[in-house]
Scaffold this active site. Sequence first.
Site, PDB file in Angstrom:
ATOM      1  N   ASN A   9       0.876  -1.177   0.000  1.00  0.00           N
ATOM      2  CA  ASN A   9       0.000   0.000   0.000  1.00  0.00           C
ATOM      3  C   ASN A   9       0.911   1.223   0.000  1.00  0.00           C
ATOM      4  O   ASN A   9       1.505   1.545   1.026  1.00  0.00           O
ATOM      5  CB  ASN A   9      -0.898  -0.022   1.248  1.00  0.00           C
ATOM      6  CG  ASN A   9      -1.733   1.235   1.399  1.00  0.00           C
ATOM      7  OD1 ASN A   9      -1.786   2.071   0.493  1.00  0.00           O
ATOM      8  ND2 ASN A   9      -2.389   1.387   2.543  1.00  0.00           N
ATOM      9  N   TRP A  10       1.021   1.838  -1.158  1.00  0.00           N
ATOM     10  CA  TRP A  10       1.938   2.985  -1.281  1.00  0.00           C
ATOM     11  C   TRP A  10       1.400   4.237  -0.586  1.00  0.00           C
ATOM     12  O   TRP A  10       2.101   5.218  -0.444  1.00  0.00           O
ATOM     13  CB  TRP A  10       2.190   3.299  -2.764  1.00  0.00           C
ATOM     14  CG  TRP A  10       3.136   2.348  -3.431  1.00  0.00           C
ATOM     15  CD1 TRP A  10       3.796   1.303  -2.851  1.00  0.00           C
ATOM     16  CD2 TRP A  10       3.539   2.371  -4.812  1.00  0.00           C
ATOM     17  NE1 TRP A  10       4.586   0.679  -3.794  1.00  0.00           N
ATOM     18  CE2 TRP A  10       4.448   1.308  -4.993  1.00  0.00           C
ATOM     19  CE3 TRP A  10       3.214   3.184  -5.907  1.00  0.00           C
ATOM     20  CZ2 TRP A  10       5.040   1.042  -6.228  1.00  0.00           C
ATOM     21  CZ3 TRP A  10       3.798   2.921  -7.138  1.00  0.00           C
ATOM     22  CH2 TRP A  10       4.703   1.856  -7.292  1.00  0.00           C
ATOM     23  N   LYS A  11       0.129   4.229  -0.213  1.00  0.00           N
ATOM     24  CA  LYS A  11      -0.503   5.412   0.392  1.00  0.00           C
ATOM     25  C   LYS A  11      -0.268   6.626  -0.516  1.00  0.00           C
ATOM     26  O   LYS A  11      -0.275   6.459  -1.735  1.00  0.00           O
ATOM     27  CB  LYS A  11       0.013   5.611   1.823  1.00  0.00           C
ATOM     28  CG  LYS A  11      -0.154   4.318   2.651  1.00  0.00           C
ATOM     29  CD  LYS A  11       0.080   4.470   4.115  1.00  0.00           C
ATOM     30  CE  LYS A  11      -0.146   3.124   4.790  1.00  0.00           C
ATOM     31  NZ  LYS A  11      -0.024   3.191   6.243  1.00  0.00           N
ATOM     32  N   HIS A  94      -9.503   1.411   4.951  1.00  0.00           N
ATOM     33  CA  HIS A  94      -8.226   1.528   5.666  1.00  0.00           C
ATOM     34  C   HIS A  94      -8.416   2.432   6.884  1.00  0.00           C
ATOM     35  O   HIS A  94      -9.190   3.389   6.835  1.00  0.00           O
ATOM     36  CB  HIS A  94      -7.153   2.110   4.743  1.00  0.00           C
ATOM     37  CG  HIS A  94      -5.780   1.994   5.318  1.00  0.00           C
ATOM     38  ND1 HIS A  94      -5.310   2.867   6.261  1.00  0.00           N
ATOM     39  CD2 HIS A  94      -4.795   1.084   5.123  1.00  0.00           C
ATOM     40  CE1 HIS A  94      -4.077   2.499   6.612  1.00  0.00           C
ATOM     41  NE2 HIS A  94      -3.742   1.420   5.938  1.00  0.00           N
ATOM     42  N   GLU A  96      -6.707   4.718   8.054  1.00  0.00           N
ATOM     43  CA  GLU A  96      -6.459   6.148   7.796  1.00  0.00           C
ATOM     44  C   GLU A  96      -7.695   6.799   7.177  1.00  0.00           C
ATOM     45  O   GLU A  96      -7.965   7.978   7.409  1.00  0.00           O
ATOM     46  CB  GLU A  96      -5.223   6.300   6.884  1.00  0.00           C
ATOM     47  CG  GLU A  96      -3.949   6.018   7.664  1.00  0.00           C
ATOM     48  CD  GLU A  96      -2.818   5.419   6.838  1.00  0.00           C
ATOM     49  OE1 GLU A  96      -2.857   5.475   5.603  1.00  0.00           O
ATOM     50  OE2 GLU A  96      -1.882   4.879   7.471  1.00  0.00           O
ATOM     51  N   GLU A 166      -5.361  -5.028  10.506  1.00  0.00           N
ATOM     52  CA  GLU A 166      -4.316  -4.030  10.743  1.00  0.00           C
ATOM     53  C   GLU A 166      -4.598  -3.322  12.066  1.00  0.00           C
ATOM     54  O   GLU A 166      -5.419  -2.390  12.113  1.00  0.00           O
ATOM     55  CB  GLU A 166      -4.311  -2.980   9.620  1.00  0.00           C
ATOM     56  CG  GLU A 166      -3.990  -3.521   8.257  1.00  0.00           C
ATOM     57  CD  GLU A 166      -3.383  -2.447   7.352  1.00  0.00           C
ATOM     58  OE1 GLU A 166      -2.277  -2.690   6.853  1.00  0.00           O
ATOM     59  OE2 GLU A 166      -3.985  -1.373   7.170  1.00  0.00           O
ATOM     60  N   GLY A 172       2.686   2.143  10.790  1.00  0.00           N
ATOM     61  CA  GLY A 172       3.687   3.193  10.635  1.00  0.00           C
ATOM     62  C   GLY A 172       4.414   3.551  11.921  1.00  0.00           C
ATOM     63  O   GLY A 172       5.089   4.571  11.998  1.00  0.00           O
ATOM     64  N   SER A 212       3.536  -2.380  10.208  1.00  0.00           N
ATOM     65  CA  SER A 212       4.993  -2.444  10.424  1.00  0.00           C
ATOM     66  C   SER A 212       5.622  -3.778  10.000  1.00  0.00           C
ATOM     67  O   SER A 212       6.580  -4.238  10.618  1.00  0.00           O
ATOM     68  CB  SER A 212       5.330  -2.111  11.883  1.00  0.00           C
ATOM     69  OG  SER A 212       4.952  -0.771  12.179  1.00  0.00           O
ATOM     70  N   GLY A 233       2.878  -1.228   4.237  1.00  0.00           N
ATOM     71  CA  GLY A 233       2.934   0.203   3.940  1.00  0.00           C
ATOM     72  C   GLY A 233       4.350   0.635   3.616  1.00  0.00           C
ATOM     73  O   GLY A 233       4.856   0.414   2.516  1.00  0.00           O
ATOM     74  N   GLY A 234       5.029   1.227   4.587  1.00  0.00           N
ATOM     75  CA  GLY A 234       6.358   1.815   4.384  1.00  0.00           C
ATOM     76  C   GLY A 234       7.346   0.913   3.658  1.00  0.00           C
ATOM     77  O   GLY A 234       8.062   1.365   2.755  1.00  0.00           O
TER      78      GLY A 234
HETATM   79  P1  13P Z   1       3.096   0.239   7.673  1.00  0.00           P
HETATM   80  O1  13P Z   1       3.570  -1.056   7.041  1.00  0.00           O
HETATM   81  O2  13P Z   1       3.865   1.433   7.189  1.00  0.00           O
HETATM   82  O3  13P Z   1       3.016   0.131   9.155  1.00  0.00           O
HETATM   83  O4  13P Z   1       1.602   0.481   7.155  1.00  0.00           O
HETATM   84  C1  13P Z   1       0.694  -0.559   7.225  1.00  0.00           C
HETATM   85  C2  13P Z   1      -0.510  -0.190   6.449  1.00  0.00           C
HETATM   86  O5  13P Z   1      -1.232   0.705   6.829  1.00  0.00           O
HETATM   87  C3  13P Z   1      -0.779  -0.911   5.216  1.00  0.00           C
HETATM   88  O6  13P Z   1      -2.052  -0.636   4.745  1.00  0.00           O
END
Ligand code: 13P
Length: 248
Positions: A9-11, A94, A96, A166, A172, A212, A233-234
């Site tokens: 997930n590149w956000k 998600h 967020e 999640e 993050g 993470s 994510g990251g």
């Molecule tokens: P991180 O891997 O950066 O913690 O993010 C997880 C995430 O929100 C994937 O959708």
Amino acid sequence: MRRKVIAGNWKMNMLPDEAIRFIEELTPLVKDTENEVVLCVPYTDLFYVLLNVQGTNIKVGAQNVHFEESGAYTGEISAKMLKSINVEYVIIGHSERRQYFAETDETINKKIKVAITNGLKPIVCVGETLEEREKGITFDIITKQTRLALEGIDKDQVKNVIIAYEPVWAIGTGKTATADEANEAIKKIREEISKIYGNDIAECVIIQYGGSIKSSNAREFLTKSDIDGGLVGGASLKPEEFSKIVNY
Ligand code: 13P
């Protein structure tokens, strides 16, 4: 046997030129995997990424979709629009989006329905906040979110739905649930699906862990009995790091 689905997930990261370079670098690194490799990218990258993954085993997803089929919703993107350019997956609900964009269990349920109707595979996120975890209500929260997300979705459709567990506090932050905790939470989600659709269907549904995940901990999570993949994510922003997770 359920297959593993590793989704990045590149956000709100990556411009088209960066995305194209990423695909070039990632392609040889993941070409031999038996796992499903998915990249959920910003809308403005979708077309470029779709062109550049042709002939590879990399699948493409969006990060959101509107719940109506079409109409006066300035700035929104419909499921049909995503499908028209061959997007295959879409992240829905998600944390967020729940937190910053007022998504509710109700809008999430509508989005899942419109995605399925238009042939997209939803990746539906559920997870507890730190406060909820400290109150000891993690399982209540995630089973409720799962039940409300799937309301009105029938047996045949639910097989194409992926759930991503999640924990909000693990996103993050560098903190993760332990692999055993994540596995237990995912078992609860599967039990909830089983209550609605029966065990045979529940055993087919792919349930990922996210929060993470990185190359150094991926194996721990992805070898657990009920964890069918990761939503990353990251660590999905660097081809080599992401490929190590895919090839855990
Ligand atoms: P991180 O891997 O950066 O913690 O993010 C997880 C995430 O929100 C994937 O959708």
